[in-house]
Write a protein that holds these residues in place. Structure first.
Motif, PDB file in Angstrom:
ATOM      1  N   SER A  15      56.761 -59.277  -1.956  1.00 59.12           N
ATOM      2  CA  SER A  15      56.067 -58.412  -2.144  1.00 59.12           C
ATOM      3  C   SER A  15      55.040 -57.888  -1.255  1.00 59.12           C
ATOM      4  CB  SER A  15      55.408 -58.223  -3.411  1.00 59.12           C
ATOM      5  OG  SER A  15      54.364 -59.206  -3.784  1.00 59.12           O
ATOM      6  N   PRO A  16      54.360 -56.716  -1.353  1.00 60.67           N
ATOM      7  CA  PRO A  16      53.392 -56.353  -0.411  1.00 60.67           C
ATOM      8  C   PRO A  16      52.101 -57.181  -0.688  1.00 60.67           C
ATOM      9  CG  PRO A  16      54.598 -54.301  -1.217  1.00 60.67           C
ATOM     10  CD  PRO A  16      55.230 -55.358  -1.846  1.00 60.67           C
ATOM     11  N   GLY A  17      51.917 -57.219  -2.176  1.00 57.43           N
ATOM     12  CA  GLY A  17      50.765 -58.104  -2.506  1.00 57.43           C
ATOM     13  C   GLY A  17      50.830 -59.703  -1.871  1.00 57.43           C
ATOM     14  N   GLU A  18      51.964 -60.324  -1.926  1.00 55.80           N
ATOM     15  CA  GLU A  18      52.183 -61.393  -1.410  1.00 55.80           C
ATOM     16  C   GLU A  18      51.757 -61.492   0.136  1.00 55.80           C
ATOM     17  OE1 GLU A  18      55.238 -65.334  -1.278  1.00 55.80           O
ATOM     18  OE2 GLU A  18      56.115 -63.333  -1.053  1.00 55.80           O
ATOM     19  N   TYR A  19      52.512 -60.628   0.952  1.00 53.99           N
ATOM     20  CA  TYR A  19      52.031 -60.489   2.170  1.00 53.99           C
ATOM     21  C   TYR A  19      50.496 -60.237   2.511  1.00 53.99           C
ATOM     22  CZ  TYR A  19      51.552 -58.593   6.936  1.00 53.99           C
ATOM     23  OH  TYR A  19      51.055 -58.569   8.447  1.00 53.99           O
ATOM     24  N   ARG A  20      49.742 -59.510   1.621  1.00 55.92           N
ATOM     25  CA  ARG A  20      48.343 -59.467   1.857  1.00 55.92           C
ATOM     26  C   ARG A  20      47.539 -60.475   1.636  1.00 55.92           C
ATOM     27  NH1 ARG A  20      49.624 -54.403  -0.690  1.00 55.92           N
ATOM     28  NH2 ARG A  20      49.149 -54.992  -2.667  1.00 55.92           N
ATOM     29  N   ARG A  21      48.009 -61.093   0.616  1.00 57.06           N
ATOM     30  CA  ARG A  21      47.397 -62.565   0.204  1.00 57.06           C
ATOM     31  C   ARG A  21      47.621 -63.634   1.109  1.00 57.06           C
ATOM     32  NH1 ARG A  21      49.515 -60.803  -4.785  1.00 57.06           N
ATOM     33  NH2 ARG A  21      51.227 -62.232  -4.519  1.00 57.06           N
ATOM     34  N   PHE A  22      48.821 -63.476   1.698  1.00 59.80           N
ATOM     35  CA  PHE A  22      49.033 -64.594   3.057  1.00 59.80           C
ATOM     36  C   PHE A  22      48.044 -64.217   4.264  1.00 59.80           C
ATOM     37  CE2 PHE A  22      51.092 -66.471   6.788  1.00 59.80           C
ATOM     38  CZ  PHE A  22      51.550 -67.554   6.154  1.00 59.80           C
ATOM     39  N   CYS A  23      47.993 -62.834   4.435  1.00 59.40           N
ATOM     40  CA  CYS A  23      47.180 -62.324   5.549  1.00 59.40           C
ATOM     41  C   CYS A  23      45.713 -62.971   5.267  1.00 59.40           C
ATOM     42  CB  CYS A  23      47.249 -60.823   5.596  1.00 59.40           C
ATOM     43  SG  CYS A  23      48.686 -60.390   6.491  1.00 59.40           S
ATOM     44  N   ALA A  24      45.088 -62.706   4.047  1.00 56.33           N
ATOM     45  CA  ALA A  24      44.049 -63.130   3.809  1.00 56.33           C
ATOM     46  C   ALA A  24      43.781 -64.543   3.875  1.00 56.33           C
ATOM     47  CB  ALA A  24      43.446 -62.582   2.260  1.00 56.33           C
ATOM     48  N   TYR A  25      44.505 -65.203   3.644  1.00 55.85           N
ATOM     49  CA  TYR A  25      44.580 -66.828   3.861  1.00 55.85           C
ATOM     50  C   TYR A  25      44.344 -67.336   5.331  1.00 55.85           C
ATOM     51  CZ  TYR A  25      46.593 -71.490   4.637  1.00 55.85           C
ATOM     52  OH  TYR A  25      46.874 -72.639   5.224  1.00 55.85           O
ATOM     53  N   ILE A  26      45.464 -66.512   6.086  1.00 58.76           N
ATOM     54  CA  ILE A  26      45.226 -66.832   7.558  1.00 58.76           C
ATOM     55  C   ILE A  26      43.745 -66.445   8.025  1.00 58.76           C
ATOM     56  CG2 ILE A  26      46.249 -66.013   9.778  1.00 58.76           C
ATOM     57  CD1 ILE A  26      47.844 -68.055   8.303  1.00 58.76           C
ATOM     58  N   LYS A  28      41.031 -66.523   6.636  1.00 59.71           N
ATOM     59  CA  LYS A  28      40.149 -67.525   6.287  1.00 59.71           C
ATOM     60  C   LYS A  28      40.284 -68.497   7.210  1.00 59.71           C
ATOM     61  CE  LYS A  28      39.501 -66.115   1.540  1.00 59.71           C
ATOM     62  NZ  LYS A  28      39.944 -66.489   0.180  1.00 59.71           N
ATOM     63  N   GLN A  29      41.412 -69.096   7.330  1.00 61.16           N
ATOM     64  CA  GLN A  29      41.749 -70.103   8.652  1.00 61.16           C
ATOM     65  C   GLN A  29      41.199 -69.859   9.782  1.00 61.16           C
ATOM     66  OE1 GLN A  29      43.814 -73.251   7.493  1.00 61.16           O
ATOM     67  NE2 GLN A  29      42.947 -72.488   5.793  1.00 61.16           N
ATOM     68  N   VAL A  30      41.255 -68.666  10.328  1.00 65.01           N
ATOM     69  CA  VAL A  30      40.786 -68.337  11.503  1.00 65.01           C
ATOM     70  C   VAL A  30      39.136 -68.564  11.278  1.00 65.01           C
ATOM     71  CG1 VAL A  30      40.426 -66.560  13.006  1.00 65.01           C
ATOM     72  CG2 VAL A  30      42.606 -67.008  12.376  1.00 65.01           C
ATOM     73  N   ALA A  31      38.681 -67.992  10.326  1.00 62.58           N
ATOM     74  CA  ALA A  31      37.322 -67.755  10.244  1.00 62.58           C
ATOM     75  C   ALA A  31      36.683 -69.129  10.073  1.00 62.58           C
ATOM     76  CB  ALA A  31      36.707 -66.991   9.025  1.00 62.58           C
ATOM     77  N   SER A  32      36.984 -70.179   9.590  1.00 62.35           N
ATOM     78  CA  SER A  32      36.986 -71.564   9.335  1.00 62.35           C
ATOM     79  C   SER A  32      37.066 -72.350  10.468  1.00 62.35           C
ATOM     80  CB  SER A  32      37.295 -72.191   8.151  1.00 62.35           C
ATOM     81  OG  SER A  32      38.754 -72.404   8.266  1.00 62.35           O
ATOM     82  N   GLY A  33      37.854 -71.850  11.589  1.00 62.58           N
ATOM     83  CA  GLY A  33      38.326 -72.544  12.814  1.00 62.58           C
ATOM     84  C   GLY A  33      39.418 -73.479  12.714  1.00 62.58           C
ATOM     85  N   ASP A  34      40.209 -73.585  11.506  1.00 65.61           N
ATOM     86  CA  ASP A  34      41.498 -74.301  11.158  1.00 65.61           C
ATOM     87  C   ASP A  34      42.647 -73.600  11.713  1.00 65.61           C
ATOM     88  OD1 ASP A  34      40.286 -76.213   9.853  1.00 65.61           O
ATOM     89  OD2 ASP A  34      40.350 -75.098   7.983  1.00 65.61           O
TER      90      ASP A  34
END
Length: 91
Positions: A15-26, A28-34
């Motif tokens: 779903s579009p929502g699943e894609y948006r949640r995955f983008c938010a996860y990624i 956060k990974q970038v922001a934390s340096g992971d």
């Protein structure tokens, strides 16, 4: 948390929502340096689908690609094949 511990290839978001949640996860990974965002090779098209954003797992040096949905294509998250990359990866 390291990016590769949770990374599995995704062949289509449900779903579009699943894609948006995955983008938010990624993001956060970038922001934390992971994860580190890298410049994508515009000619890379594993499976003949080009484009997307590239991310590196700093602990494994693996590169992953996120391609957004574009109906009827449902998007993907896949490991980049380094043998198919036509130029050096960089920021």
């Amino acid at each position: 948390m390291e990016m590769n511990n949770d990374s599995e290839e995704i062949d289509g978001f449900n779903s579009p929502g699943e894609y948006r949640r995955f983008c938010a996860y990624i993001e956060k990974q970038v922001a934390s340096g992971d994860a580190l965002e890298r410049t994508a090779d515009p000619n890379y098209g594993k499976g003949m689908i080009v484009g997307g954003r590239w991310f590196e797992d700093p602990s494994t040096k693996e590169i992953w690609r996120l391609v957004p949905p574009d109906f009827p294509f449902r998007g993907l998250w896949e490991k980049v094949d380094p043998a198919s990359v036509g130029r050096r990866l960089g920021k």
